[in-house]
Design an enzyme around this catalytic site. Structure first.
Site, PDB file in Angstrom:
ATOM      1  N   SER A   1       0.802  -1.225   0.000  1.00 31.31           N
ATOM      2  CA  SER A   1       0.000   0.000   0.000  1.00 31.31           C
ATOM      3  C   SER A   1       0.834   1.275   0.000  1.00 31.31           C
ATOM      4  O   SER A   1       0.316   2.347  -0.298  1.00 31.31           O
ATOM      5  CB  SER A   1      -0.940   0.018   1.206  1.00 31.31           C
ATOM      6  OG  SER A   1      -0.224   0.194   2.414  1.00 31.31           O
TER       7      SER A   1
ATOM      8  N   LYS B   1       0.997   4.790   6.808  1.00 30.33           N
ATOM      9  CA  LYS B   1       0.456   5.594   5.715  1.00 30.33           C
ATOM     10  C   LYS B   1       1.151   6.958   5.742  1.00 30.33           C
ATOM     11  O   LYS B   1       1.971   7.244   6.611  1.00 30.33           O
ATOM     12  CB  LYS B   1      -1.066   5.801   5.854  1.00 30.33           C
ATOM     13  CG  LYS B   1      -1.888   4.532   5.968  1.00 30.33           C
ATOM     14  CD  LYS B   1      -1.900   3.727   4.690  1.00 30.33           C
ATOM     15  CE  LYS B   1      -2.707   2.429   4.866  1.00 30.33           C
ATOM     16  NZ  LYS B   1      -2.578   1.532   3.709  1.00 30.33           N
TER      17      LYS B   1
END
Length: 299
Positions: free
Chosen positions: A78, A157
């Site tokens: 991701s 993230k």
């Protein structure tokens, strides 16, 4: 079962400390006198000897992991191309303040996250509505069970939106306070088809872009043909970022389950700021050790 190494270290530190401390307070003198009377060389019981030997070692490791730096391994794609599957990273644990090990409660504030920071955090869960109509955090992505327990996982993230920002996301284009985030096409993604994470990007004809978030210039991957992603605002994310909350997204924009799916990241869930790749392993037969990535600073 989720593996919380910090909680285990804390429990062992307390256990060994208590065993060693109680022994020295209440049993040590009497036991030593008994050995002297018998004319024998003194020795601790095995349990006390283990506690005395291991307590300082585990205590130091706990302090370093809790307040200085902690290693993590990247398990998914991701954050590609910035972070690859198999990258081992170091996370600065005092970048945003000191937190109690295992409980993660901040007791000293040392700074605030900045736009573009790559952060590790405890997954807060999905925003769901319970039977009374109250918005709650759940571990069930479908919200069929709003009371489902949230797995104790660490995620990683990039911070896109800060408290008070007005955020709008249309597919991979981000607008912050009414202005588009500047990005520049670099070219098609080039990878190894034998690696599943690379193969997906190749299959969907991913392109690599340079993106400017605040003072941070970094790379992102786009795969428009993979399918649409939730826009912002949506029913989980308001257009204005709430206080003590952050909007985070993965650099692999169409392959990241982030704030677009589960809402803003509460400040209390922050673990630290990722700052370096200390090792990178791409697997047997698909690259092995990637020496070029070792020692790379994370932007």
């Amino acid at each position: 079962m989720d593996f919380d190494f910090s909680a285990i270290l804390l429990a062992l530190t307390v256990l060994f400390g208590v065993v060693w401390g109680l022994d020295r307070l209440f049993l040590y003198k009497k036991r030593k006198a008994h050995f002297e009377e018998a004319g024998e060389e003194y020795r601790d019981p095995a349990a006390v000897d283990w506690a005395r030997s291991l307590f300082p070692v585990i205590f130091v490791v706990l302090l370093l992991r809790s307040f200085v730096a902690e290693p993590f391994r990247i398990p998914s794609g991701s954050m590609m191309p910035t972070l690859d599957v198999g990258d081992f990273i170091l996370v600065n644990k005092f970048a945003y303040g000191l937190r109690l090990p295992a409980f993660n409660n901040k007791f000293v504030s040392l700074g605030e996250p900045k736009r573009g920071d790559v952060v590790v955090f405890r997954f807060p869960g999905f925003l769901c509505q319970d039977d009374s109509g109250k918005i709650v955090r759940s571990g069930d992505v479908t919200c069929a069970d709003p009371n489902a327990s949230i797995p104790g996982q660490n995620w990683i993230k990039r911070i896109v939106g800060l408290p008070g920002d007005t955020i709008e996301v249309r597919d991979s284009q981000i607008f912050i306070n009414g202005k588009p985030v500047v990005d520049t096409l670099i070219g098609p993604f080039k990878g190894n088809p034998a690696r599943p994470e690379d193969n997906e990007l190749l299959y969907y004809n991913a392109s690599i872009w340079s993106e400017q978030l605040g003072s941070v210039n970094h790379l992102i991957a786009r795969m428009p043909s993979r399918g649409p992603t939730p826009p912002i605002p949506n029913n989980r994310v308001p257009s204005v970022v709430p206080p003590n909350c952050y909007i985070v997204m993965g650099d692999d924009r169409e392959n990241s389950e982030d704030s677009r799916w589960w809402g803003c990241l509460p400040e209390q869930n922050l673990v630290g700021k990722a700052f370096m790749i200390w090792f990178s392993w791409k697997g047997w037969g698909t690259g092995g050790v990637d020496f070029h990535r070792i020692g790379s600073v994370i932007h």
